[in-house]
Design a protein around this motif. Sequence first.
Motif, PDB file in Angstrom:
ATOM      1  N   SER A   1       0.803  -1.219   0.000  1.00 38.55           N
ATOM      2  CA  SER A   1       0.000   0.000   0.000  1.00 38.55           C
ATOM      3  C   SER A   1       0.836   1.269   0.000  1.00 38.55           C
ATOM      4  O   SER A   1       0.295   2.362  -0.022  1.00 38.55           O
ATOM      5  N   SER A   2       2.151   1.147   0.054  1.00 40.44           N
ATOM      6  CA  SER A   2       3.003   2.324   0.103  1.00 40.44           C
ATOM      7  C   SER A   2       3.781   2.467  -1.199  1.00 40.44           C
ATOM      8  O   SER A   2       4.080   1.481  -1.872  1.00 40.44           O
ATOM      9  N   PRO A   3       4.122   3.694  -1.581  1.00 42.65           N
ATOM     10  CA  PRO A   3       4.811   3.900  -2.860  1.00 42.65           C
ATOM     11  C   PRO A   3       6.232   3.351  -2.825  1.00 42.65           C
ATOM     12  O   PRO A   3       6.897   3.360  -1.787  1.00 42.65           O
ATOM     13  N   ALA A   4       6.693   2.886  -3.961  1.00 47.75           N
ATOM     14  CA  ALA A   4       8.048   2.369  -4.086  1.00 47.75           C
ATOM     15  C   ALA A   4       9.018   3.518  -4.315  1.00 47.75           C
ATOM     16  O   ALA A   4       8.675   4.520  -4.948  1.00 47.75           O
ATOM     17  N   PRO A   5      10.253   3.406  -3.836  1.00 49.24           N
ATOM     18  CA  PRO A   5      11.256   4.440  -4.126  1.00 49.24           C
ATOM     19  C   PRO A   5      11.437   4.625  -5.624  1.00 49.24           C
ATOM     20  O   PRO A   5      11.254   3.694  -6.417  1.00 49.24           O
ATOM     21  N   LEU A   6      11.814   5.835  -6.007  1.00 55.29           N
ATOM     22  CA  LEU A   6      12.060   6.102  -7.419  1.00 55.29           C
ATOM     23  C   LEU A   6      13.239   5.264  -7.912  1.00 55.29           C
ATOM     24  O   LEU A   6      14.244   5.112  -7.225  1.00 55.29           O
ATOM     25  N   THR A   7      13.098   4.727  -9.100  1.00 53.23           N
ATOM     26  CA  THR A   7      14.190   4.003  -9.725  1.00 53.23           C
ATOM     27  C   THR A   7      15.204   4.999 -10.292  1.00 53.23           C
ATOM     28  O   THR A   7      14.922   6.207 -10.400  1.00 53.23           O
ATOM     29  N   ASP A   8      16.383   4.515 -10.663  1.00 53.93           N
ATOM     30  CA  ASP A   8      17.389   5.404 -11.252  1.00 53.93           C
ATOM     31  C   ASP A   8      16.863   6.107 -12.512  1.00 53.93           C
ATOM     32  O   ASP A   8      17.065   7.321 -12.662  1.00 53.93           O
TER      33      ASP A   8
ATOM     34  N   GLY B   1      17.651  16.797  -0.541  1.00 51.90           N
ATOM     35  CA  GLY B   1      17.977  17.461   0.716  1.00 51.90           C
ATOM     36  C   GLY B   1      16.853  18.369   1.180  1.00 51.90           C
ATOM     37  O   GLY B   1      16.529  18.417   2.372  1.00 51.90           O
ATOM     38  N   TYR B   2      16.244  19.083   0.232  1.00 51.47           N
ATOM     39  CA  TYR B   2      15.141  19.989   0.566  1.00 51.47           C
ATOM     40  C   TYR B   2      13.981  19.232   1.201  1.00 51.47           C
ATOM     41  O   TYR B   2      13.438  19.658   2.230  1.00 51.47           O
ATOM     42  N   LEU B   3      13.583  18.112   0.610  1.00 46.75           N
ATOM     43  CA  LEU B   3      12.444  17.361   1.145  1.00 46.75           C
ATOM     44  C   LEU B   3      12.747  16.809   2.527  1.00 46.75           C
ATOM     45  O   LEU B   3      11.855  16.746   3.385  1.00 46.75           O
ATOM     46  N   CYS B   4      13.995  16.420   2.766  1.00 45.05           N
ATOM     47  CA  CYS B   4      14.353  15.981   4.118  1.00 45.05           C
ATOM     48  C   CYS B   4      14.241  17.140   5.107  1.00 45.05           C
ATOM     49  O   CYS B   4      13.802  16.957   6.242  1.00 45.05           O
ATOM     50  N   GLY B   5      14.627  18.345   4.666  1.00 40.85           N
ATOM     51  CA  GLY B   5      14.463  19.516   5.521  1.00 40.85           C
ATOM     52  C   GLY B   5      13.008  19.842   5.791  1.00 40.85           C
ATOM     53  O   GLY B   5      12.642  20.288   6.876  1.00 40.85           O
TER      54      GLY B   5
ATOM     55  N   ARG C   1       5.544  11.319  -4.849  1.00 39.97           N
ATOM     56  CA  ARG C   1       5.968   9.957  -4.504  1.00 39.97           C
ATOM     57  C   ARG C   1       7.293   9.970  -3.747  1.00 39.97           C
ATOM     58  O   ARG C   1       7.464   9.253  -2.751  1.00 39.97           O
ATOM     59  N   HIS C   2       8.231  10.771  -4.197  1.00 35.90           N
ATOM     60  CA  HIS C   2       9.526  10.839  -3.511  1.00 35.90           C
ATOM     61  C   HIS C   2       9.352  11.377  -2.096  1.00 35.90           C
ATOM     62  O   HIS C   2       9.970  10.879  -1.149  1.00 35.90           O
ATOM     63  N   HIS C   3       8.498  12.370  -1.941  1.00 38.07           N
ATOM     64  CA  HIS C   3       8.197  12.913  -0.613  1.00 38.07           C
ATOM     65  C   HIS C   3       7.604  11.835   0.280  1.00 38.07           C
ATOM     66  O   HIS C   3       7.994  11.683   1.446  1.00 38.07           O
ATOM     67  N   ALA C   4       6.650  11.069  -0.236  1.00 37.97           N
ATOM     68  CA  ALA C   4       5.992  10.032   0.553  1.00 37.97           C
ATOM     69  C   ALA C   4       6.973   8.938   0.966  1.00 37.97           C
ATOM     70  O   ALA C   4       6.923   8.437   2.100  1.00 37.97           O
ATOM     71  N   VAL C   5       7.863   8.567   0.065  1.00 34.51           N
ATOM     72  CA  VAL C   5       8.849   7.534   0.384  1.00 34.51           C
ATOM     73  C   VAL C   5       9.799   8.017   1.476  1.00 34.51           C
ATOM     74  O   VAL C   5      10.081   7.296   2.443  1.00 34.51           O
ATOM     75  N   LEU C   6      10.307   9.240   1.348  1.00 33.20           N
ATOM     76  CA  LEU C   6      11.199   9.784   2.370  1.00 33.20           C
ATOM     77  C   LEU C   6      10.495   9.896   3.720  1.00 33.20           C
ATOM     78  O   LEU C   6      11.090   9.594   4.768  1.00 33.20           O
TER      79      LEU C   6
END
Length: 254
Positions: free
Chosen positions: A5-12, A39-43, A98-103
């Motif tokens: 039910s959770s998004p997969a990390p972005l592939t290369d 880095g921004y999304l982690c912040g 998606r990247h935000h949700a994965v992080l």
Amino acid sequence: MSSPSSPAPLTDPEITELDDLLAAVPEPREPLDAVMLDGYLCGVLAQPLVIDIEQWLPPVLDWNFGDTERPDAPPALTPDTPGWHAAKHERLLALLARHHAVLERQLREDAWFDPLVMQPDDDEGKPIEGRAAIGPAFAPWAIGFEHALNQFPALESLEDSELPDLLACVRRHLPEQSGDDLAFAKALDAEHPLRGMDEAIEDLVGNVVALADLARGERLKVETVRRTGPKVGRNDPCPCGSGKKWKQCHGRDA
């Protein structure tokens, strides 16, 4: 590992696609690249407040968003912006969300994430190894993280004894420092030198996870305070002990 039910990390290839889409954002906007975005999304996620996409997205699409001294600020990017179109817009937003949700999941559940840093090359195209690789590899990521803190200052407003040291451990990777930040960076390099990429990644991740945990604890504390105690009805006795009904006492102006 992601659950069904959770998004997969972005592939290369998806990371490359995301970087290309960001680079294609029409001028005069100055979007982040994929590394600074990470880095921004982690912040953003390390804040004691939940930051909605409507708030964190504009500074991704334009580094100078919100600059009051910028007379020619472009309008917000939309599917109809000249030089842009709906398919690009939809795909970019999908990859960003998606990247935000994965992080967010990784910081909350895994206490680990893989920061998007690139092995730097020298002038001859050969990989830079060891300690010399750390500065050029981590600077864009740290710049993105600092961009989030400049946009959303709530994290730095927390009164926690661990906060300055944790932030200093991330800021040691900024390319230009002065004052206390420079002094902290020199002290860290002397007392806790990083000898290579793997060691630097482990150090960065540990400190960012600690910042996110600290902020999450503050967020839960605020929510608990807001919800403490049963709700008082207007005709119930006032909790102050006056013997009056709440509506006739402390609830008079509510």
